[in-house]
Design a protein around this motif. Sequence first.
Motif, PDB file in Angstrom:
ATOM      1  N   LYS A 145      35.701  35.435  56.404  1.00  0.00           N
ATOM      2  CA  LYS A 145      36.375  36.230  55.366  1.00  0.00           C
ATOM      3  C   LYS A 145      36.530  37.726  55.636  1.00  0.00           C
ATOM      4  O   LYS A 145      36.078  38.550  54.853  1.00  0.00           O
ATOM      5  N   GLN A 146      37.186  38.053  56.746  1.00  0.00           N
ATOM      6  CA  GLN A 146      37.659  39.428  56.895  1.00  0.00           C
ATOM      7  C   GLN A 146      39.150  39.448  56.541  1.00  0.00           C
ATOM      8  O   GLN A 146      39.819  38.422  56.615  1.00  0.00           O
ATOM      9  N   ALA A 147      39.652  40.650  56.194  1.00  0.00           N
ATOM     10  CA  ALA A 147      41.081  40.753  55.854  1.00  0.00           C
ATOM     11  C   ALA A 147      41.929  40.512  57.099  1.00  0.00           C
ATOM     12  O   ALA A 147      41.607  41.011  58.180  1.00  0.00           O
ATOM     13  N   PRO A 149      46.236  40.380  58.539  1.00  0.00           N
ATOM     14  CA  PRO A 149      47.465  41.104  58.179  1.00  0.00           C
ATOM     15  C   PRO A 149      48.189  40.515  56.973  1.00  0.00           C
ATOM     16  O   PRO A 149      48.966  41.214  56.332  1.00  0.00           O
ATOM     17  N   THR A 150      47.957  39.225  56.670  1.00  0.00           N
ATOM     18  CA  THR A 150      48.684  38.641  55.541  1.00  0.00           C
ATOM     19  C   THR A 150      47.838  38.582  54.258  1.00  0.00           C
ATOM     20  O   THR A 150      48.285  38.012  53.250  1.00  0.00           O
ATOM     21  N   THR A 151      46.628  39.168  54.293  1.00  0.00           N
ATOM     22  CA  THR A 151      45.831  39.255  53.063  1.00  0.00           C
ATOM     23  C   THR A 151      46.592  40.145  52.072  1.00  0.00           C
ATOM     24  O   THR A 151      47.020  41.244  52.423  1.00  0.00           O
ATOM     25  N   LYS A 152      46.743  39.667  50.855  1.00  0.00           N
ATOM     26  CA  LYS A 152      47.492  40.430  49.852  1.00  0.00           C
ATOM     27  C   LYS A 152      46.698  41.664  49.420  1.00  0.00           C
ATOM     28  O   LYS A 152      45.459  41.617  49.357  1.00  0.00           O
ATOM     29  N   SER A 153      47.411  42.742  49.124  1.00  0.00           N
ATOM     30  CA  SER A 153      46.715  43.970  48.730  1.00  0.00           C
ATOM     31  C   SER A 153      45.911  43.715  47.456  1.00  0.00           C
ATOM     32  O   SER A 153      46.337  42.961  46.573  1.00  0.00           O
ATOM     33  N   GLY A 154      44.711  44.292  47.415  1.00  0.00           N
ATOM     34  CA  GLY A 154      43.839  44.121  46.261  1.00  0.00           C
ATOM     35  C   GLY A 154      42.857  42.969  46.405  1.00  0.00           C
ATOM     36  O   GLY A 154      41.877  42.896  45.665  1.00  0.00           O
ATOM     37  N   VAL A 155      43.075  42.077  47.383  1.00  0.00           N
ATOM     38  CA  VAL A 155      42.180  40.920  47.545  1.00  0.00           C
ATOM     39  C   VAL A 155      40.885  41.368  48.227  1.00  0.00           C
ATOM     40  O   VAL A 155      40.903  42.046  49.258  1.00  0.00           O
ATOM     41  N   SER A 156      39.777  40.990  47.630  1.00  0.00           N
ATOM     42  CA  SER A 156      38.476  41.390  48.160  1.00  0.00           C
ATOM     43  C   SER A 156      38.072  40.494  49.328  1.00  0.00           C
ATOM     44  O   SER A 156      38.149  39.267  49.243  1.00  0.00           O
ATOM     45  N   THR A 157      37.672  41.123  50.441  1.00  0.00           N
ATOM     46  CA  THR A 157      37.167  40.383  51.600  1.00  0.00           C
ATOM     47  C   THR A 157      35.922  41.123  52.097  1.00  0.00           C
ATOM     48  O   THR A 157      35.586  42.187  51.563  1.00  0.00           O
ATOM     49  N   THR A 159      35.608  42.812  54.775  1.00  0.00           N
ATOM     50  CA  THR A 159      35.971  44.111  55.357  1.00  0.00           C
ATOM     51  C   THR A 159      36.638  45.015  54.325  1.00  0.00           C
ATOM     52  O   THR A 159      36.804  46.206  54.566  1.00  0.00           O
ATOM     53  N   THR A 160      37.050  44.434  53.198  1.00  0.00           N
ATOM     54  CA  THR A 160      37.680  45.242  52.135  1.00  0.00           C
ATOM     55  C   THR A 160      37.066  44.827  50.795  1.00  0.00           C
ATOM     56  O   THR A 160      37.752  44.256  49.935  1.00  0.00           O
ATOM     57  N   PRO A 161      35.746  45.099  50.613  1.00  0.00           N
ATOM     58  CA  PRO A 161      35.087  44.590  49.399  1.00  0.00           C
ATOM     59  C   PRO A 161      35.697  45.126  48.103  1.00  0.00           C
ATOM     60  O   PRO A 161      35.610  44.478  47.066  1.00  0.00           O
ATOM     61  N   LYS A 162      36.341  46.302  48.200  1.00  0.00           N
ATOM     62  CA  LYS A 162      36.969  46.842  46.974  1.00  0.00           C
ATOM     63  C   LYS A 162      38.435  46.421  46.873  1.00  0.00           C
ATOM     64  O   LYS A 162      39.178  46.965  46.058  1.00  0.00           O
ATOM     65  N   GLY A 163      38.820  45.513  47.737  1.00  0.00           N
ATOM     66  CA  GLY A 163      40.217  45.043  47.718  1.00  0.00           C
ATOM     67  C   GLY A 163      40.981  45.584  48.911  1.00  0.00           C
ATOM     68  O   GLY A 163      40.802  46.748  49.270  1.00  0.00           O
TER      69      GLY A 163
END
Length: 320
Positions: A145-147, A149-157, A159-163
């Motif tokens: 579960k890392q972001a 390129p096709t992870t939608k903006s705002g989705v928590s992963t 590497t992007t826990p705040k979205g």
Amino acid sequence: MYSVEIDEYVSHECDMEHKYYLEDYEGEMARWCKGCGDHAILSSVQKIFRDRQINPESVVCVSGIGCSSRFPYYLKTYGFHGIHGRALPISTGVSIARPDLHVLTVMGDGDCFSIGAGHWIHALRYNVNLTVMVFDNEVYALTKKQASPTTKSGVSTNTTPKGAYLEALNPLSTILGVTNVSFLAQTATWLPAHLGETLQKAWDHNGLSFVRILQRCPIFSPNAFMEGNQVKVAMKFLDYPGGIPITQALKKMGEVVEHDFRDLDAARKIAGNIAVEPIGLLYHNPAIPTYNEIRHSKVVHKSLQERAADLNKELDKYLV
Ligand SMILES: Cc1ncc(C[n+]2csc(CCOP(=O)(O)OP(=O)(O)O)c2C)c(N)n1
Ligand code: SF4
């Protein structure tokens, strides 16, 4: 003592209609999670091979690294589990060196659109003779579960826990912007009949057929396309004579639009609107020459004697 083996052998030999059975394409037991969309893709490919009586020895399945890239272990053909992002250069080499084999390339969204992005663009421009499937679950699944390129903006992963900060890459628009693109289709793992029809069309294309498959990953991106077991992603089914059939059942799942897949501008317009996922054949141009054809037409094929004579001529230069 030997009768059982002989009986089994004889009964297989006598069935002239089916030389190859499903089990002839079954490799190791698939270790994907329960509910993973990858299972649907594998069984779709195996059924197509069985129905078309594809000789398993005529296929090479090449992958990168990821959950999706375990495909060659589970499909009993020749296979190459490559390096993360490098499935396309390996596939290109196989396709050029062995034009008699059919190369099936499997990648994840991270594999193709991130680390493999350079290869992705150039393989499309070269129009190498490959059937390419990208299993897009909008996340790096194998590495938990890392972001991507096709992870939608705002989705928590992880590497992007705040979205995710960035807007997602639109692979369909990117592909349709590449010179020499010759085949692009999109389908989904929860639409098995459409998935099968799409893969058959891609398989028959001479050149690089690119199929983006929206893929369920119930473990790391369960909400990407579904809400529980219900499909939540908005879909637009592309209908046209000679395209991928849109059944009555599909018509109930989203809007249906008529789209002439020979029209690149129209395809780009459809691809540009990712709020509704287009499902079907976006673009098909079989007239674009493949790199295999161009390459082989430029190479001068010399006989063994001619090659030996050339070599001797070179070596003669070093005689003292
Ligand atoms: C050169 C290199 N970089 C990073 C990794 C770690 N890695 C393995 S799989 C993977 C991402 C897999 O995600 P994806 O391609 O989307 O496939 P999925 O697992 O979702 O099918 C990464 C980053 C690696 N194996 N090699
Ligand atoms: S983690 Fe996701 S993509 Fe990987 S096998 Fe499990 S369900 Fe499939």
